[in-house]
Design an enzyme around this catalytic site. Structure first.
Site, PDB file in Angstrom:
ATOM      1  N   ALA A 187       0.866  -1.181   0.000  1.00 33.50           N
ATOM      2  CA  ALA A 187       0.000   0.000   0.000  1.00 33.50           C
ATOM      3  C   ALA A 187       0.898   1.225   0.000  1.00 33.50           C
ATOM      4  O   ALA A 187       2.066   1.154   0.408  1.00 33.50           O
ATOM      5  CB  ALA A 187      -0.892  -0.032   1.229  1.00 33.50           C
TER       6      ALA A 187
ATOM      7  N   GLY B  54       0.763  -4.990   1.029  1.00 34.10           N
ATOM      8  CA  GLY B  54      -0.462  -5.079   0.226  1.00 34.10           C
ATOM      9  C   GLY B  54      -0.227  -5.771  -1.109  1.00 34.10           C
ATOM     10  O   GLY B  54      -1.143  -6.392  -1.662  1.00 34.10           O
TER      11      GLY B  54
ATOM     12  N   GLU C 211      -0.489  -9.358  -0.336  1.00 35.30           N
ATOM     13  CA  GLU C 211      -1.906  -9.646  -0.037  1.00 35.30           C
ATOM     14  C   GLU C 211      -2.734  -9.684  -1.323  1.00 35.30           C
ATOM     15  O   GLU C 211      -3.623 -10.515  -1.490  1.00 35.30           O
ATOM     16  CB  GLU C 211      -2.444  -8.587   0.933  1.00 35.30           C
ATOM     17  CG  GLU C 211      -1.806  -8.722   2.304  1.00 35.30           C
ATOM     18  CD  GLU C 211      -2.066  -7.524   3.203  1.00 35.30           C
ATOM     19  OE1 GLU C 211      -1.697  -6.393   2.820  1.00 35.30           O
ATOM     20  OE2 GLU C 211      -2.649  -7.703   4.285  1.00 35.30           O
TER      21      GLU C 211
ATOM     22  N   GLU D  74       5.112  -5.017   7.039  1.00 33.69           N
ATOM     23  CA  GLU D  74       4.439  -3.914   7.737  1.00 33.69           C
ATOM     24  C   GLU D  74       4.982  -3.685   9.135  1.00 33.69           C
ATOM     25  O   GLU D  74       5.025  -2.558   9.626  1.00 33.69           O
ATOM     26  CB  GLU D  74       2.929  -4.167   7.816  1.00 33.69           C
ATOM     27  CG  GLU D  74       2.187  -4.060   6.502  1.00 33.69           C
ATOM     28  CD  GLU D  74       2.108  -5.356   5.716  1.00 33.69           C
ATOM     29  OE1 GLU D  74       2.875  -6.306   6.020  1.00 33.69           O
ATOM     30  OE2 GLU D  74       1.285  -5.434   4.794  1.00 33.69           O
TER      31      GLU D  74
HETATM   32  N1  CAA Z   1       4.603   3.149  -0.786  1.00 32.77           N
HETATM   33  C1  CAA Z   1       5.001   4.292  -1.352  1.00 32.77           C
HETATM   34  N2  CAA Z   1       6.137   4.422  -2.064  1.00 32.77           N
HETATM   35  C2  CAA Z   1       6.904   3.319  -2.172  1.00 32.77           C
HETATM   36  C3  CAA Z   1       6.551   2.095  -1.594  1.00 32.77           C
HETATM   37  C4  CAA Z   1       5.322   2.029  -0.886  1.00 32.77           C
HETATM   38  N3  CAA Z   1       4.873   0.880  -0.319  1.00 32.77           N
HETATM   39  N4  CAA Z   1       7.519   1.188  -1.865  1.00 32.77           N
HETATM   40  C5  CAA Z   1       8.439   1.829  -2.594  1.00 32.77           C
HETATM   41  N5  CAA Z   1       8.093   3.131  -2.776  1.00 32.77           N
HETATM   42  C6  CAA Z   1       8.815   4.192  -3.502  1.00 32.77           C
HETATM   43  C7  CAA Z   1      10.016   4.651  -2.703  1.00 32.77           C
HETATM   44  O1  CAA Z   1       9.634   5.604  -1.733  1.00 32.77           O
HETATM   45  C8  CAA Z   1      10.865   5.235  -3.799  1.00 32.77           C
HETATM   46  O2  CAA Z   1      10.352   6.490  -4.163  1.00 32.77           O
HETATM   47  P1  CAA Z   1      11.342   7.789  -4.243  1.00 32.77           P
HETATM   48  O3  CAA Z   1      12.286   7.453  -5.340  1.00 32.77           O
HETATM   49  O4  CAA Z   1      10.405   8.904  -4.582  1.00 32.77           O
HETATM   50  O5  CAA Z   1      11.989   7.898  -2.922  1.00 32.77           O
HETATM   51  C9  CAA Z   1      10.607   4.293  -4.982  1.00 32.77           C
HETATM   52  O6  CAA Z   1       9.363   3.640  -4.701  1.00 32.77           O
HETATM   53  C10 CAA Z   1      11.681   3.211  -5.110  1.00 32.77           C
HETATM   54  O7  CAA Z   1      11.847   2.563  -3.855  1.00 32.77           O
HETATM   55  P2  CAA Z   1      13.247   2.392  -3.103  1.00 32.77           P
HETATM   56  O8  CAA Z   1      14.167   3.517  -3.447  1.00 32.77           O
HETATM   57  O9  CAA Z   1      12.988   2.155  -1.664  1.00 32.77           O
HETATM   58  O10 CAA Z   1      13.776   1.067  -3.824  1.00 32.77           O
HETATM   59  P3  CAA Z   1      14.729  -0.066  -3.217  1.00 32.77           P
HETATM   60  O11 CAA Z   1      15.044  -0.954  -4.367  1.00 32.77           O
HETATM   61  O12 CAA Z   1      15.868   0.541  -2.457  1.00 32.77           O
HETATM   62  O13 CAA Z   1      13.837  -0.868  -2.133  1.00 32.77           O
HETATM   63  C11 CAA Z   1      11.833  -1.967  -1.369  1.00 32.77           C
HETATM   64  C12 CAA Z   1      12.716  -1.585  -2.581  1.00 32.77           C
HETATM   65  C13 CAA Z   1      12.577  -2.986  -0.499  1.00 32.77           C
HETATM   66  C14 CAA Z   1      10.584  -2.593  -1.938  1.00 32.77           C
HETATM   67  C15 CAA Z   1      11.511  -0.716  -0.524  1.00 32.77           C
HETATM   68  O14 CAA Z   1      11.020   0.287  -1.396  1.00 32.77           O
HETATM   69  C16 CAA Z   1      10.478  -0.950   0.538  1.00 32.77           C
HETATM   70  O15 CAA Z   1      10.819  -1.464   1.597  1.00 32.77           O
HETATM   71  N6  CAA Z   1       9.226  -0.535   0.297  1.00 32.77           N
HETATM   72  C17 CAA Z   1       8.164  -0.606   1.262  1.00 32.77           C
HETATM   73  C18 CAA Z   1       7.671  -2.033   1.475  1.00 32.77           C
HETATM   74  C19 CAA Z   1       6.599  -2.042   2.538  1.00 32.77           C
HETATM   75  O16 CAA Z   1       6.832  -1.742   3.690  1.00 32.77           O
HETATM   76  N7  CAA Z   1       5.364  -2.411   2.141  1.00 32.77           N
HETATM   77  C20 CAA Z   1       4.231  -2.454   3.047  1.00 32.77           C
HETATM   78  C21 CAA Z   1       3.419  -1.187   2.928  1.00 32.77           C
HETATM   79  S1  CAA Z   1       2.124  -1.067   4.135  1.00 32.77           S
HETATM   80  C22 CAA Z   1       0.883  -2.074   3.548  1.00 32.77           C
HETATM   81  O17 CAA Z   1       0.977  -2.628   2.468  1.00 32.77           O
HETATM   82  C23 CAA Z   1      -0.314  -2.218   4.452  1.00 32.77           C
HETATM   83  C24 CAA Z   1      -1.332  -3.221   3.986  1.00 32.77           C
HETATM   84  O18 CAA Z   1      -1.393  -4.315   4.524  1.00 32.77           O
HETATM   85  C25 CAA Z   1      -2.293  -2.912   2.977  1.00 32.77           C
END
Ligand code: CAA
Length: 257
Positions: free
Chosen positions: A65, A108, A111, A131
């Site tokens: 998400a 998400g 999921e 998360e």
């Molecule tokens: N939401 C918003 N933006 C996201 C995102 C997310 N879930 N995941 C990645 N992005 C964005 C980053 O912020 C980044 O944007 P900017 O260039 O503007 O900073 C871009 O996508 C590229 O990401 P990274 O630079 O972080 O890329 P990476 O290769 O270094 O890492 C990753 C990749 C490991 C997937 C890392 O991006 C990450 O950990 N993302 C979040 C994963 C996460 O925590 N997901 C759970 C979200 S909460 C949820 O989903 C609740 C639910 O149950 C519904």
């Protein structure tokens, strides 16, 4: 459609939905999920479509998400936003949905994949519910579906640590159907889709409903539904054709009636 791309007949009877927010690793914001819902409703009504494939890109199916859009919200903001109602359409869709996953399927995104019916993964795919690392928990079914898919101990480990599963591990735990080289994941999803699309769409729909019910009900209720759906196939021309063709030693011609 701004954040997804829909091709109704990518192959005969097979539709393709591509999540298309590449810069954000396909982070699932409410607009993207509304577009997915609308596309699924349309494709479910389109008689020409029998199987739906949903994919992202090589780098990510979806990284969860949209954290940036949620970060400052209060609990009541989240309650009123009610974003997961749109997600319910994935599980309500009558036609089979295959997720074709490469790269990240996190939070998400994982999921979403688990709500689809079958999963073809590239060897680069990474699944997880991270998360916990951002101070929250899965909110789109992860605690329920991951537990049913991989068992309690592994689900506890994954959700409480936020660790990722490789494609091979995900396959071992039954979360995905097949792992293939990166260049082949979409092609493999089409191979599976085309095999199912040749069969009676009536029987496929009833079988899907019956299998899904096994996750949602007690055995008695699930068996009763399965039995009724089994009997219902005998009202279809496809069942008559399928059994007749078997007896006549020829290939059946299913018409979806
Ligand atoms: N939401 C918003 N933006 C996201 C995102 C997310 N879930 N995941 C990645 N992005 C964005 C980053 O912020 C980044 O944007 P900017 O260039 O503007 O900073 C871009 O996508 C590229 O990401 P990274 O630079 O972080 O890329 P990476 O290769 O270094 O890492 C990753 C990749 C490991 C997937 C890392 O991006 C990450 O950990 N993302 C979040 C994963 C996460 O925590 N997901 C759970 C979200 S909460 C949820 O989903 C609740 C639910 O149950 C519904």
């Amino acid at each position: 459609m701004e954040l997804i791309k829909v091709t109704e007949q990518k192959e005969p009877h097979v539709a393709l939905i591509e999540l298309n927010r590449p810069k954000e690793l396909n982070a699932l914001n409410p607009q993207l999920m509304q577009e997915v819902r609308d596309a699924l409703v349309t494709l479910d009504k389109n008689d020409g479509v029998r199987v739906i494939i949903i994919t992202g890109n090589e780098q990510a199916f979806a990284a969860g998400a949209d954290i940036k859009q949620m970060a400052d919200k209060s609990a009541i903001d989240m309650l009123l936003l009610d974003q997961f109602t749109t997600w319910d359409q994935i599980r309500k869709t009558k036609k089979p949905i295959i997720a074709a996953v490469s790269g990240f399927a996190l939070g998400g995104g994982c999921e979403f994949v688990m709500t689809c019916d079958m999963v073809i993964a590239s060897e680069t795919a990474k699944f997880g519910q991270p998360e916990i690392k951002i101070g929250t928990i899965p909110g789109a079914g992860g605690t329920q579906r991951l537990t049913k898919a991989v068992g309690k101990a592994k689900a506890m480990e994954l959700i409480l640590t936020g660790r990722f599963l490789s494609a091979e591990e995900a396959h071992f735990y039954g979360l995905v159907n097949k792992v293939v080289p990166k260049e082949m994941y979409l092609q493999e999803a089409f191979t599976l889709a085309k095999e199912i699309a040749q069969l009676s769409p009536v029987a496929v729909q009833l079988a899907k409903e019956s299998i899904n019910r096994s996750f949602e009900t007690h055995l008695d209720e699930g068996l009763t539904l399965e039995r009724k759906n089994f009997y219902l196939t005998f009202a279809s021309a496809d069942q008559k054709e399928g059994m007749k063709a078997f007896i006549e030693k020829r290939k059946p011609e299913f018409k979806g009636q």
